[in-house]
Design a protein around this motif. Structure first.
Motif, PDB file in Angstrom:
ATOM      1  N   CYS A  52       1.870  -3.457  -7.314  1.00  0.00           N
ATOM      2  CA  CYS A  52       1.429  -3.673  -5.931  1.00  0.00           C
ATOM      3  C   CYS A  52      -0.094  -3.562  -5.858  1.00  0.00           C
ATOM      4  O   CYS A  52      -0.679  -2.648  -6.419  1.00  0.00           O
ATOM      5  CB  CYS A  52       2.095  -2.631  -5.036  1.00  0.00           C
ATOM      6  N   CYS A  55      -0.930   0.019  -3.751  1.00  0.00           N
ATOM      7  CA  CYS A  55      -0.680   1.352  -4.315  1.00  0.00           C
ATOM      8  C   CYS A  55      -0.460   1.336  -5.828  1.00  0.00           C
ATOM      9  O   CYS A  55      -0.297   2.365  -6.450  1.00  0.00           O
ATOM     10  CB  CYS A  55       0.513   1.988  -3.617  1.00  0.00           C
ATOM     11  N   CYS A  92       6.778  -4.521  -2.515  1.00  0.00           N
ATOM     12  CA  CYS A  92       6.542  -3.137  -2.920  1.00  0.00           C
ATOM     13  C   CYS A  92       7.467  -2.219  -2.125  1.00  0.00           C
ATOM     14  O   CYS A  92       7.559  -2.352  -0.906  1.00  0.00           O
ATOM     15  CB  CYS A  92       5.087  -2.764  -2.667  1.00  0.00           C
ATOM     16  N   ARG A  94       7.057   0.728  -1.319  1.00  0.00           N
ATOM     17  CA  ARG A  94       6.306   1.572  -0.385  1.00  0.00           C
ATOM     18  C   ARG A  94       5.575   0.754   0.683  1.00  0.00           C
ATOM     19  O   ARG A  94       5.543   1.133   1.843  1.00  0.00           O
ATOM     20  CB  ARG A  94       5.256   2.385  -1.145  1.00  0.00           C
ATOM     21  N   CYS A  95       4.922  -0.349   0.242  1.00  0.00           N
ATOM     22  CA  CYS A  95       4.005  -1.045   1.159  1.00  0.00           C
ATOM     23  C   CYS A  95       4.594  -2.321   1.755  1.00  0.00           C
ATOM     24  O   CYS A  95       3.975  -2.919   2.644  1.00  0.00           O
ATOM     25  CB  CYS A  95       2.717  -1.408   0.455  1.00  0.00           C
TER      26      CYS A  95
HETATM   27 ZN   LIG Z   1       2.519  -0.591  -2.685  1.00  0.00          ZN
END
Ligand SMILES: [Zn+2]
Length: 416
Positions: A52, A55, A92, A94-95
């Motif tokens: 990503c 991150c 991603c 997380r993102c």
């Molecule tokens: Zn990320």
């Protein structure tokens, strides 16, 4: 050369470039030579996981392939290198949906990290114009690279406790605009630049750059008597001792001598003026630096004109102050000197004494601390040469970035 041999050489170049770029999830598919560039075509390597761009987390899913982008890289021999690649968008965990991370460049950069670091390093020695010429870039690209490098460096620099600082001003555009610079006098490194010399402009150094906790470790703050920062020190670092900078004090003293000389010159007739021509440096120089000829001229001056002589001897007598080791003796010397300067009937010296009287504590603390902004005189000169060599600094923002870049010892981004 047979077709097979040529093929083998091309593969070698591609392997070489891939290794140079440190690619792991990407590979070089082709190296193409045009008239002006070597173009390195890059593609994803098999189904290796991409990271990503925000991150750097590894992502399992590739969402889509975007349109081709180009990055300038360092030259190979004389040929500038360009990388070409179609970035992937990854999912991603997380993102969410993001553009992948490029191991060779920052997310929005149009040049590789290797090139931007090389440009940044050269820009510490050369003007931005000169650096641009060296790398075949334009001035604006160099400005962008330096400003990015500074932003990175400021965010990632080491910030050990600071004990002794010097606050000074530098002029931009021949004394029209002033900036404030703050140095760590122990590490001899630039800490901060403010875009004016007012109390208001310097306040962020204490409140933002240092903050309350780091302000507590400050012991000595070295500055000019005329500066407007004393209130800031009282408010944000009350434990710190203010020390009025030796070099600034001597500068004010020399200005008093010069003022006496100039007013005498106005008074003298044409014929009387002859021995005084170009006497300015004679009077300001330290006596042990004078040549025999200069010494002789000085003694003529001394016989002829009493106000100039008084000014000269006062200046010399004052300088003994710096040599005393015991605070009491230094204080006595200064007190005696101020009384005789007041009796001298030389208005510039009386003005100087009044200034000293108002700042005695910060002047006498020299004997104990014995530091001055002279420790960073080299850096001050460097800043002057930065402003001279560049006609591009019409904005304070660019000048400030250049000062940080050359004087703050900031780290550059790591090349992966
Ligand atoms: Zn990320």
């Amino acid at each position: 050369m047979t077709v097979r041999e040529r093929k083998r050489i091309e593969v070698l170049v591609e392997t070489f470039v891939r290794k140079q770029l440190g690619l792991k999830s990407h590979t070089v598919t082709k190296v193409e030579e045009t008239e002006r560039y070597m173009i390195v075509h890059i593609d994803r390597l098999g189904r290796r996981l991409l990271r990503c761009g925000v991150c750097r987390q590894r992502c399992r899913k590739v969402h889509s392939v975007r349109k081709q982008r180009e990055w300038r890289d360092l030259s190979m021999r004389k040929m500038p290198l360009k990388l070409r690649y179609r970035p992937r968008r990854v999912e991603c965990p997380r993102c969410g949906l993001r553009v992948e991370d490029f191991p060779w460049a920052d997310p929005w950069a149009r040049v590789t990290t290797a090139l931007s670091n090389a440009v940044a390093r050269l820009a510490r020695e050369l003007s931005w114009q000169g650096t641009a010429r060296q790398y075949g870039l334009n001035w604006k690209s160099v400005a962008t690279i330096v400003k990015r490098a500074v932003a990175y460096g400021l965010a990632h620099r080491v910030r050990p406790p600071v004990h002794v600082i010097g606050i000074d001003e530098v002029s931009r555009r021949k004394g029209q605009v002033y900036l404030t610079v703050v140095y760590d006098l122990e590490r001899r490194v630039l800490l901060w630049v403010g875009d004016d010399r007012t109390e208001e402009a310097v306040k962020p150094f204490f409140t933002k750059e240092m903050g309350a906790r780091r302000c507590h470790t400050l012991r000595v703050i070295c500055m000019d008597m005329w500066a407007a920062y004393a209130n800031l020190v009282k408010e944000h670092a009350p434990q710190a001792q203010i020390l009025f900078d030796r070099f600034h004090i001597v500068k004010h003293l020399n200005e008093a001598v010069e003022e006496v000389r100039r007013s005498e010159m106005r008074r003298l007739s044409q014929k009387e003026k002859v021995p005084f021509k170009r006497s300015r440096w004679l009077l300001l120089k330290n006596p042990w630096n004078l040549s025999n000829d200069q010494k002789e001229r000085l003694s003529t001056l001394v016989q002829w004109n009493l106000p100039i002589v008084r000014a000269y001897y006062l200046k010399e007598a004052f300088q003994l102050f710096w040599l005393y080791r015991q605070p009491k003796r230094a204080g006595d010397h200064l007190e005696k000197w101020m009384r005789s300067a007041m009796r001298s009937r030389l208005e510039p010296f009386q003005k100087f004494v009044r200034m000293l009287r108002g700042h005695l504590d910060g002047i006498l603390s020299w004997t104990k601390h014995r530091v001055s902004n002279g420790a960073v005189e080299g850096m001050n000169n460097k800043i002057k040469s930065i402003s001279h060599r560049s006609f591009g600094f019409r904005t304070a923002e660019n000048f400030i970035a250049a000062i940080y870049h050359c004087c703050a010892r900031l780290p550059l981004p790591a090349e992966r």
